[in-house]
Enzyme design. Structure first.
Site, PDB file in Angstrom:
ATOM      1  N   ASP A   1      35.659  45.663  33.548  1.00 43.84           N
ATOM      2  CA  ASP A   1      36.039  44.267  33.381  1.00 43.84           C
ATOM      3  C   ASP A   1      37.377  44.018  34.077  1.00 43.84           C
ATOM      4  OD1 ASP A   1      35.179  41.785  31.663  1.00 43.84           O
ATOM      5  OD2 ASP A   1      37.356  41.925  31.481  1.00 43.84           O
ATOM      6  N   ILE A   2      37.459  42.931  34.837  1.00 41.96           N
ATOM      7  CA  ILE A   2      38.709  42.587  35.525  1.00 41.96           C
ATOM      8  C   ILE A   2      39.687  42.027  34.493  1.00 41.96           C
ATOM      9  CG2 ILE A   2      39.775  41.192  37.330  1.00 41.96           C
ATOM     10  CD1 ILE A   2      37.051  41.106  38.718  1.00 41.96           C
TER      11      ILE A   2
ATOM     12  N   ASN B   1      41.965  32.591  37.917  1.00 36.78           N
ATOM     13  CA  ASN B   1      41.342  31.284  38.139  1.00 36.78           C
ATOM     14  C   ASN B   1      42.310  30.138  37.874  1.00 36.78           C
ATOM     15  OD1 ASN B   1      38.777  32.038  39.027  1.00 36.78           O
ATOM     16  ND2 ASN B   1      37.950  32.181  36.955  1.00 36.78           N
TER      17      ASN B   1
ATOM     18  N   ASP C   1      36.643  34.017  42.980  1.00 40.18           N
ATOM     19  CA  ASP C   1      35.440  34.601  43.585  1.00 40.18           C
ATOM     20  C   ASP C   1      35.806  35.719  44.550  1.00 40.18           C
ATOM     21  OD1 ASP C   1      33.863  32.889  42.173  1.00 40.18           O
ATOM     22  OD2 ASP C   1      33.407  31.548  43.843  1.00 40.18           O
TER      23      ASP C   1
ATOM     24  N   GLU D   1      33.071  38.381  35.278  1.00 37.25           N
ATOM     25  CA  GLU D   1      33.975  39.354  35.904  1.00 37.25           C
ATOM     26  C   GLU D   1      33.682  40.766  35.397  1.00 37.25           C
ATOM     27  OE1 GLU D   1      36.306  37.629  32.351  1.00 37.25           O
ATOM     28  OE2 GLU D   1      34.852  36.942  33.821  1.00 37.25           O
TER      29      GLU D   1
END
Length: 357
Positions: free
Chosen positions: A220-221, A228, A237, A263
């Site tokens: 997971d980022i 964002n 993106d 993500e």
């Protein structure tokens, strides 16, 4: 898991449906979920309890606060409705029609050929009894006419088979295009959730080595919402594609890398023990942490701050269900998140923590 057609078939009566409606709306309000048709369909099925896999997946997303619009759409496509299956049904129907028409055309050509053969045999018989010159000329004319008819029908059959070949080739190309769409994440070019699920089934049902361990990494980022919020969704993106490319570049040929949520990524490592998987996770975490993604619209030399990932790892226990396997990797991922992020956490099949290598 119910099929889409089964999921869209509701058997409860008006009173029960009204109760599910009331509970679904309360559930939506309690979890502050946007009351749109996608979320309502998911929550209605959740409340009804008729799809345990959906309930588990939605519980995990809500518990981890990872319930985003992307996750909702993915759950809807996975558990409620599947446009790709409808498209494949359309292709199958077209192919069935094409085959039926071809068989009919070939059958007609065969019937005509048999009739022509009978006609020519009869003409040949007339020549065996010393016919007159006039009779020979008449038979010859009839043979020429029948031969032209055979040639015409052969030409029509050839044209029909040529058309069939072109249509089959077009269907084959469309099917290949559909296959790629069905199994590929459009943003990253990685495998999608559907392809990941299929890879898992393949790995557990047809293992190349029945004693070989199968391990899973959930990635997971970290703080992706901040990316964002600070830079916009286009940059977000780019970050997703960037992390996906690093993950893909650092695994082996038989490993599966997939984007399974907004993500979130999953990496399936066949024939890989926990210790080795932990080292892979540390390599990926370290590589992402020390890489820099540049963006022309960002101040300070164009670098988008430090991008980091959290990773949860576990191994498959033979015979366990898919959701338990993924759920344990989720628990490991939560450990990494709760311990400050940019971490790799490993859980064995009994839930015990294992050093990441």
């Amino acid at each position: 898991m119910p099929t889409p057609s089964e999921t869209l078939s509701y058997e409860e009566g008006p009173e029960q449906a009204a109760e599910y409606l009331r509970l679904a709306l309360a559930f939506i309000g309690r979890h502050k979920i946007a009351p749109n048709p996608v979320n309502f369909a998911l929550c209605y099925d959740y409340i009804s309890g008729r799809n345990p896999s959906l309930k588990d997946a939605l519980d995990r997303a809500l518990t981890s606060r990872g319930y985003t619009e992307d996750v909702a759409r993915a759950l809807y496509r996975r558990f409620i409705w599947d446009d790709d299956k409808q498209h494949l049904e359309k292709l199958r129907a077209e192919l069935r029609t094409l085959v039926t028409e071809t068989i009919s055309g070939v059958s007609q050509a065969k019937t005509h050929a048999e009739q022509s053969a009978d006609t020519l045999t009869a003409k040949s018989a007339r020549l065996e009894h010393s016919p007159s010159l006039e009779e020979i000329r008449q038979v010859l004319g009839e043979v020429v006419g029948e031969t032209r008819s055979i040639a015409k029908n052969s030409h029509l059959l050839k044209e029909m088979l040529d058309d069939t070949r072109r249509e089959v080739e077009a269907l084959r190309d469309e099917l290949e295009h559909t296959r790629l769409q069905v199994t590929t994440d459009a943003l990253t070019g990685l495998k999608n959730r559907r392809a990941f699920d299929a890879a898992f089934q393949q790995a557990v049902e047809h293992p190349s080595n029945t004693d070989a361990p199968l391990t899973l990494l959930l990635v997971d980022i970290d703080h992706f919402k901040m990316v964002n919020d600070n830079y916009g969704h286009l940059v977000g993106d780019r970050v997703i594609r960037y992390v996906g490319s690093i993950l893909s570049a650092n695994v082996k040929g038989k490993d599966t890398v997939a984007r399974i949520g907004g993500e979130e990524f999953a990496i399936l490592l066949p024939e890989t023990p926990l210790g080795s998987a932990g080292r892979v996770g540390e390599t990926l975490r370290n590589t992402v942490e020390h890489s820099r993604l540049r963006h022309a619209g960002v101040s300070g030399g164009g670098n988008i701050g430090s991008i980091t990932i959290s990773i949860g790892i576990t191994r498959y226990r033979p015979g366990e269900v898919y959701d338990d396997f993924v759920g344990r990797a989720d628990q490991a991922l939560y450990l990494s998140k709760n311990n400050g992020r940019n971490k790799v956490s490993v859980l064995d099949v009994n839930g015990a923590t294992v050093p990441a290598g």
